[in-house]
Write a protein that holds these residues in place. Structure first.
Motif: not given
Length: 472
Positions: A10-30
């Motif tokens: 229930r977070d169907l967005r790319l903006a203001d998405h802490p989980a996605l942002a954390a994954a993008c910062a810590a990993h080479a690919s998502v």
């Protein structure tokens, strides 16, 4: 070169998405994943209108990810099995998701998290869909709140403006073969009843931002007054977008605050407080559901376990069909069926009529709303129905019975809303349309039913039933 799975729910967005942002910062690919697991939603499986919205919201998210060169991987089945298989296939070492707060979802997420960790995977859950987590606010006695006003006072004092996170862009989107086509999830209705929903809404994060801009341009400055007028678009209509996390309270607060502080000379500066307070009710609903997880199934006020509800399937069916003979009730129920939404003041009126004038159990209404609302959120739905029925936390007292006639005359004085949804009565003057039973011949000629109950007599009967449990 590590890979992460990001599980969308229930977070169907790319903006203001802490989980996605954390994954993008810590990993080479998502690898972005959505797992459709209907067997895991047992008691409160999403209703038909919510599933329609979910289908189109997923389509919009697919488009956003595709615009960045990625693909949303769709799977179906047990969440743990699907995530374990996908992690192994792409070599992921960490799974990210946004937290959910419904009782069954908390249990399910805890189970999946433990099982994934037992497989050697790291799992990170993040906040993202509320201003504050339900456990972060407490009374001076370190207890959960039961009354909205002190809850809002505490929340508002901590509500410092925070810039939302930018649209997440991973260094690379991972992909795997075998993603299901969206249609294979079976979310759309098999019968063509959803045309009205398609006319009324644009699901997806872009649609949410567009709706917010319309609200800010057109209704925000007059929100305190206009929100009560069902014939106007005086509310934000963001509830279905918030329900599936296409937009966050932080984004809304940020955009509206920038609008208010950036008003040009001579322009009216909007007062944000009435609308922010309404968002506060959403937070309060989640606070209550988290701390009192029994409330979707049982009254918050246990005295109502003894209440003399009048079980009447025929009466319930007439209410569902908008054939009660009470114009404001029928207009609201027809709006709900056609658009998957109902104006909030009208929601209170139709709920009061069902639970008090018809004395039907509030759960019957909650279930109908659950199946027909595009914004059918368990926390909000439970709070709203228990509030109106008088059995919830900080509820309207049971003796507060909304009179549909006076409500219509006050908030729809020209009967514009009534005429739109009751076309068979559209040629009647407003004063008669508010109470059409004053002219039985006009009703009969137009095929509109007489009222199924006497409003005054049914109110007295409901109050008598309340007195029987209030004495104990």
């Amino acid at each position: 070169m590590s890979t992460a799975l990001v599980v969308f729910r229930r977070d169907l967005r790319l903006a203001d998405h802490p989980a996605l942002a954390a994954a993008c910062a810590a990993h080479a690919s998502v690898l972005p994943v959505y797992v459709h697991a209907p067997a895991e939603d047992k008691r409160w499986r999403p209703g038909a209108a919510s599933r329609w919205w979910l289908h189109h919201s997923l389509a919009a998210l697919q488009g956003e990810i595709a615009a960045q060169g990625g693909q949303l991987h769709l799977a179906r089945g047990d969440s743990f099995d699907a995530l374990r298989r996908l992690a192994a296939a792409c070599g992921a070492d960490t799974v990210y998701w946004s937290r959910r707060y419904e009782p069954a979802a908390i249990v399910q997420d805890s189970r999946v998290k433990a099982a994934l960790r037992a497989e050697g995977l790291a799992v990170e859950s993040h906040a993202g869909n509320l201003w504050y987590e339900p456990w972060q606010l407490a009374t001076a006695q370190d207890l959960p709140y039961r009354v909205f006003t002190p809850f809002w006072r505490k929340l508002r004092a901590q509500l410092a403006p925070v810039s939302p996170l930018a649209t997440a862009r991973p260094r690379a989107w991972a992909s795997l073969p075998g993603s299901l086509p969206l249609e294979a999830l079976g979310l759309l209705p098999t019968r063509p009843w959803a045309a009205g929903l398609a006319e009324a809404w644009r699901p997806g994060a872009a649609g949410a931002l567009e709706q917010l801009e319309l609200f800010a341009d057109d209704a925000l400055c007059d929100y305190a007054h206009g929100r009560d007028l069902p014939a106007r678009h005086g509310t934000s209509r963001l509830s279905p977008h918030l329900h599936l996390g296409e937009i966050t309270p932080r984004q809304i607060h940020d955009i509206l605050l920038r609008r208010a502080t950036g008003a040009a000379a001579g322009q009216r500066t909007p007062d944000l407080e009435p609308y922010l307070r309404e968002l506060g009710w959403r937070e309060f609903a989640h606070h209550l559901l988290y701390h009192f997880p029994h409330t979707p199934e049982a009254p918050f006020d246990s005295r109502f376990d003894r209440f003399d509800w009048a079980e009447d399937p025929a009466a319930l069916a007439r209410w569902q069909q908008g054939r009660t003979g009470v114009p404001l009730v029928d207009a609201g129920m027809r709006e709900l069926w056609h658009t998957g939404w109902m104006h909030n003041r009208v929601r209170m009126v139709v709920a009061s009529f069902l639970t008090k004038n018809l004395r039907q159990h509030w759960q019957h209404g909650a279930r109908w709303f659950w199946d027909t609302l595009v914004d059918a959120d368990l926390a909000n739905n439970t709070l709203g129905w228990q509030w109106t029925a008088g059995c919830g936390a900080d509820a309207a007292p049971f003796f507060r019975v909304f009179n549909p006639c006076t409500q219509a005359a006050r908030f729809d004085p020209q009967a514009t809303y009534l005429k739109h949804w009751l076309p068979e009565l559209a040629d009647l003057p407003a004063h008669l349309l508010h109470e059409p039973w004053r002219d039985p011949a006009a009703l009969a000629a137009r095929g509109y039913p007489p009222p199924m109950v006497d409003l005054a007599a049914s109110r007295e009967q409901a109050l008598a039933a309340w007195q029987r449990i209030a004495r104990h």
